[in-house]
Write an enzyme that holds these catalytic residues in place. Structure first.
Site, PDB file in Angstrom:
ATOM      1  N   SER A 188     -12.634  -2.750   1.098  1.00 60.72           N
ATOM      2  CA  SER A 188     -12.850  -2.186   2.441  1.00 60.72           C
ATOM      3  C   SER A 188     -14.625  -1.765   2.644  1.00 60.72           C
ATOM      4  CB  SER A 188     -12.229  -0.958   2.695  1.00 60.72           C
ATOM      5  OG  SER A 188     -10.772  -1.132   2.513  1.00 60.72           O
TER       6      SER A 188
ATOM      7  N   ARG B  54       0.696  -1.292   0.238  1.00 64.26           N
ATOM      8  CA  ARG B  54      -0.088   0.108   0.191  1.00 64.26           C
ATOM      9  C   ARG B  54       0.977   1.233   0.003  1.00 64.26           C
ATOM     10  NH1 ARG B  54      -2.089   3.107   3.901  1.00 64.26           N
ATOM     11  NH2 ARG B  54      -4.294   4.395   3.496  1.00 64.26           N
TER      12      ARG B  54
ATOM     13  N   LYS C   9      -3.127   6.425   8.071  1.00 60.63           N
ATOM     14  CA  LYS C   9      -4.045   6.878   7.036  1.00 60.63           C
ATOM     15  C   LYS C   9      -4.686   8.259   7.320  1.00 60.63           C
ATOM     16  CE  LYS C   9      -8.012   4.647   4.218  1.00 60.63           C
ATOM     17  NZ  LYS C   9      -8.904   5.554   3.823  1.00 60.63           N
TER      18      LYS C   9
HETATM   19  N1  TZP Z   1      -7.722   1.738   6.624  1.00 58.07           N
HETATM   20  C1  TZP Z   1      -8.348   1.963   7.662  1.00 58.07           C
HETATM   21  S1  TZP Z   1      -7.419   1.991   8.760  1.00 58.07           S
HETATM   22  C2  TZP Z   1      -5.916   1.985   7.920  1.00 58.07           C
HETATM   23  C3  TZP Z   1      -6.522   1.635   6.594  1.00 58.07           C
HETATM   24  C4  TZP Z   1      -5.492   1.412   5.717  1.00 58.07           C
HETATM   25  C5  TZP Z   1      -4.667   2.147   8.400  1.00 58.07           C
HETATM   26  C6  TZP Z   1      -4.243   0.983   9.581  1.00 58.07           C
HETATM   27  O1  TZP Z   1      -2.905   1.101   9.956  1.00 58.07           O
HETATM   28  P1  TZP Z   1      -2.585   0.912  11.581  1.00 58.07           P
HETATM   29  O2  TZP Z   1      -1.207   1.492  11.822  1.00 58.07           O
HETATM   30  O3  TZP Z   1      -2.519  -0.399  11.807  1.00 58.07           O
HETATM   31  O4  TZP Z   1      -3.472   1.958  12.409  1.00 58.07           O
END
Ligand code: TZP
Ligand code: MG
Length: 211
Positions: free
Chosen positions: A110, A38, A139
């Site tokens: 998602s 990603r 994010k």
């Molecule tokens: N989609 C929703 S939260 C997120 C994504 C890609 C980020 C998750 O990263 P982390 O550091 O595990 O909270």
């Protein structure tokens, strides 16, 4: 789908004092069961570098038989012969992705509501991402936080796809999330920022293996 249990997500923007290649190698050593590339957000790489890094990470996953999934970039997924594609609600249409990659590749979507979940099922998703469950630092444009009862809600609607939880998940709250009905944990920072990635990943792996 056992491979969704400890789902590591990473791009160059998530790595601090290690390279993405090192980070992924250490996470594989620790026992991740799936990887999503990603490369996203303001600090992410440009197109060419994104492809070059993707090739290396794809190769590493291939060597260790870890499914390699590309986030929101169908041409890149095809160019790297990825095992699958993951899309969000604002990304390329899931049905179109399924039609393009065919039935044998993995499609993740998602979702934040039961309606989105049911639509993803109709579009041909293999698993659903659900989150953010907790606040996240990884994010920029996150949706509102979900309640832990969302997993039960999805099941009660008749959705039988595996549900992968995401957002702020770590070794402390992971058990709660699995107990709430998640089938797997998707994690960025708790692995990327661990001081000893293999050991920390092993801890997470033992946690999900209890379910
Ligand atoms: N989609 C929703 S939260 C997120 C994504 C890609 C980020 C998750 O990263 P982390 O550091 O595990 O909270
Ligand atoms: Mg998106």
């Amino acid at each position: 789908m056992e491979f969704l249990k400890l789902y590591f997500i990473m791009g160059s923007q998530d790595c601090m004092d290690r390279t993405p290649e090192e980070t992924l190698a250490l996470a594989i050593e620790g026992g991740i069961t799936c990887f999503q590339y990603r490369e996203k957000g303001t600090r992410s790489l440009g197109e060419i570098e994104k492809y070059e890094l993707g090739k290396k990470l794809r190769e590493l996953c291939g060597k260790h038989r870890i499914p390699f999934i590309v986030n929101d970039d169908l041409p890149l997924a095809i160019a790297l012969d990825a095992d699958g594609v993951h899309v969000g609600q604002d990304d390329e249409n899931a049905k179109y992705i399924r039609e393009t990659i065919g039935p044998n590749k993995i499609l993740g979507v998602s979702t934040h509501t039961v309606e989105e979940g049911l639509q993803a099922v109709r579009d041909g998703a293999d698993y659903l991402g659900i989150g953010p469950i907790y606040p996240t630092i990884s994010k920029e444009d996150t949706e509102k936080q979900q309640n832990l009862d969302i997993f039960t809600k999805f099941c009660n609607t008749g959705i039988s796809l595996p549900l992968v939880a995401i957002g702020g998940i770590n070794s402390t709250n992971g058990e709660t999330v699995m107990k709430a009905g998640a089938n797997g944990l998707a994690i960025i920072s708790d692995i990327c920022r661990a001081s000893h990635i293999p050991e920390h990943t092993k801890l997470l792996r033992r946690l999900v293996d209890e379910f």
